[in-house]
Design a protein around this motif. Structure first.
Motif, mmCIF file in Angstrom:
data_model
loop_
_atom_site.group_PDB
_atom_site.id
_atom_site.type_symbol
_atom_site.label_atom_id
_atom_site.label_comp_id
_atom_site.label_asym_id
_atom_site.label_seq_id
_atom_site.Cartn_x
_atom_site.Cartn_y
_atom_site.Cartn_z
ATOM 1 N N GLU A 141 0.718 -0.865 -0.024
ATOM 2 C CA GLU A 141 0.152 0.129 -0.301
ATOM 3 C C GLU A 141 0.809 0.834 0.189
ATOM 4 O O GLU A 141 0.797 1.892 -0.474
ATOM 5 C CB GLU A 141 -1.244 0.153 1.451
ATOM 6 C CG GLU A 141 -1.748 1.464 1.350
ATOM 7 C CD GLU A 141 -2.773 1.175 2.364
ATOM 8 O OE1 GLU A 141 -3.299 2.124 2.822
ATOM 9 O OE2 GLU A 141 -2.450 0.302 2.956
ATOM 10 N N ALA A 142 2.053 1.499 0.662
ATOM 11 C CA ALA A 142 2.590 2.191 1.218
ATOM 12 C C ALA A 142 3.779 2.439 -0.107
ATOM 13 O O ALA A 142 3.880 3.693 -0.710
ATOM 14 C CB ALA A 142 3.882 2.119 2.143
ATOM 15 N N ALA A 143 3.972 1.510 -0.550
ATOM 16 C CA ALA A 143 4.854 1.539 -2.135
ATOM 17 C C ALA A 143 3.501 2.202 -3.618
ATOM 18 O O ALA A 143 4.420 3.049 -3.820
ATOM 19 C CB ALA A 143 4.784 -0.063 -2.409
ATOM 20 N N ASP A 170 1.263 4.146 -2.982
ATOM 21 C CA ASP A 170 1.451 5.348 -3.338
ATOM 22 C C ASP A 170 2.068 6.450 -3.326
ATOM 23 O O ASP A 170 2.015 7.056 -3.458
ATOM 24 C CB ASP A 170 0.171 5.220 -1.452
ATOM 25 C CG ASP A 170 -0.398 7.245 -1.167
ATOM 26 O OD1 ASP A 170 -0.685 7.643 -1.515
ATOM 27 O OD2 ASP A 170 1.203 7.739 0.067
ATOM 28 N N PHE A 171 3.495 6.642 -2.733
ATOM 29 C CA PHE A 171 4.641 6.798 -3.052
ATOM 30 C C PHE A 171 4.622 7.057 -4.804
ATOM 31 O O PHE A 171 4.657 8.005 -5.635
ATOM 32 C CB PHE A 171 5.597 6.130 -3.174
ATOM 33 C CG PHE A 171 6.454 6.653 -3.598
ATOM 34 C CD1 PHE A 171 7.474 7.786 -3.025
ATOM 35 C CD2 PHE A 171 7.325 5.948 -4.116
ATOM 36 C CE1 PHE A 171 8.088 8.497 -3.799
ATOM 37 C CE2 PHE A 171 8.833 6.355 -5.289
ATOM 38 C CZ PHE A 171 9.464 7.561 -4.639
ATOM 39 N N GLY A 172 3.749 5.370 -5.078
ATOM 40 C CA GLY A 172 4.741 5.481 -6.962
ATOM 41 C C GLY A 172 3.092 6.721 -7.755
ATOM 42 O O GLY A 172 3.612 7.411 -8.034
ATOM 43 N N LYS A 173 1.872 6.448 -7.203
ATOM 44 C CA LYS A 173 0.755 7.277 -7.577
ATOM 45 C C LYS A 173 1.001 8.970 -7.073
ATOM 46 O O LYS A 173 0.913 10.124 -8.135
ATOM 47 C CB LYS A 173 -0.356 7.345 -7.571
ATOM 48 C CG LYS A 173 -1.280 5.745 -6.800
ATOM 49 C CD LYS A 173 -1.794 5.546 -6.663
ATOM 50 C CE LYS A 173 -2.603 4.143 -6.781
ATOM 51 N NZ LYS A 173 -3.803 3.935 -5.717
ATOM 52 N N ARG A 174 1.613 9.546 -6.412
ATOM 53 C CA ARG A 174 2.156 11.223 -6.106
ATOM 54 C C ARG A 174 3.641 10.993 -6.710
ATOM 55 O O ARG A 174 4.299 12.161 -6.290
ATOM 56 C CB ARG A 174 2.051 11.404 -4.556
ATOM 57 C CG ARG A 174 0.318 10.929 -3.872
ATOM 58 C CD ARG A 174 0.586 10.982 -2.642
ATOM 59 N NE ARG A 174 1.317 10.775 -1.593
ATOM 60 C CZ ARG A 174 2.932 10.451 -1.297
ATOM 61 N NH1 ARG A 174 3.123 11.964 -1.543
ATOM 62 N NH2 ARG A 174 3.223 9.568 -0.712
#
Length: 306
Positions: free
Chosen positions: A44-46, A48-52
């Motif tokens: 989930e964290a990975a 989210d980082f990719g989307k932003r």
């Protein structure tokens, strides 16, 4: 001594000497795999980082530090706050950067508005690679809006626009809303990803009623580009490549980016000295839309007054 090592030693004691080495390697590999399965995973964290986050390439005559980039683009992206930049030092390309934004909406806005021009160069972007590894980024396209002009009405169709646009690069958007309005304007806007390391496509001759008609690409933004070889990232004076050529309407090989000035127009609107200087400048098929940069007053004079 760890439990894994005790198990390994116990198994080694029961090995047949003839197959000892191979068995030991296989057992070690199995233990490594079992131990790797115990690592914590946070998809989930990975994600989210990719989307932003975005990957970027700075195309310029000189390199830019992270601090200088932050200073310049904080002014350009005034409405985008709390973003971070990192010059990717592990890359063989000193001009690769990583960008992370406060929201996915900010990242999308910055991505869609590219290329970003600054003094001496421009910035191209793409989404953070789906693999999560920045090394997998390509960053080999310059996305730009162009106006395609010159289609005779009888072949000015959406399919033909798609066809000629695909010759130039990756088509990402076509503003074909009203055929009637497009016919009146005599152009259609298309967003194309032009290959970064290839001579740009500026138009071609198309058949119409037994003749050949030139269909022109007009760039709304035309960052650092050489009008000799047609490749992004340097200027004509610094070019060491061969001159790009194409076939004229009669089959003659001509320079691809060396068009001709309208001499009668230039001499009619400029004094003799200025006209001579203008006519010595190289012109070309490629270029941005004409715009007034400094207009004269109602008395026909140029003034620094507001």
């Amino acid at each position: 001594m760890g439990i894994g090592m005790l198990i390994l030693l116990g198994l080694m004691a029961g090995m047949d000497n003839s197959n000892g080495v191979d068995d030991l390697v296989n057992l070690t590999n199995r233990l490594v795999v079992e131990q790797e399965d115990d690592w914590e995973v946070n998809e989930e964290a990975a994600a989210d980082f990719g989307k932003r986050s975005l990957m970027g390439r700075i195309v310029a005559k000189r390199g830019i530090t992270g601090n200088l980039f932050q200073t310049m683009f904080s002014r350009i992206w005034r409405n985008v706050l709390n973003w971070k930049v990192k010059v990717l030092e592990g890359s063989t390309d000193a001009n690769l950067i990583g960008l992370s934004f406060h929201s996915q909406q900010d990242a999308r806005w910055v991505l869609d508005k590219q290329p970003w021009l600054f003094n001496g160069g421009f910035l191209i972007l793409e989404e953070w690679p789906g693999t999560g590894n920045w090394q997998d980024a390509k960053l080999d396209q310059v996305f730009s809006w162009v106006k395609i002009r010159g289609f005779p009405l009888n072949i000015f169709t959406l399919n033909n626009v798609k066809r000629i646009s695909a010759m130039a690069g990756e088509v990402s958007d076509i503003k074909w809303n009203s055929t009637q309005q497009i016919f009146l304007n005599n152009f259609v806007r298309v967003r194309i990803g032009f290959p970064l390391y290839r001579s740009i496509f500026v138009g071609r001759f198309v058949p119409s009623n037994g003749n050949k008609v030139w269909v022109q690409f007009k760039f709304e933004k035309l960052p650092l580009l050489c009008f000799k070889c047609g490749i992004w990232g340097h200027e004509q004076l610094d070019c060491e490549n061969e001159e790009a050529t194409e076939l004229d309407v009669d089959g003659t090989v001509v320079p691809k980016y060396d068009g001709a000035w309208d001499e009668s127009f230039i001499r009619a609107h400029f004094n003799e000295v200025d006209a001579e200087l203008i006519l010595r400048l190289p012109s070309g098929h490629a270029g941005v839309e004409d715009k007034v940069m400094w207009h004269y007053t109602k008395h026909g004079e140029y003034s620094m007054k507001k």
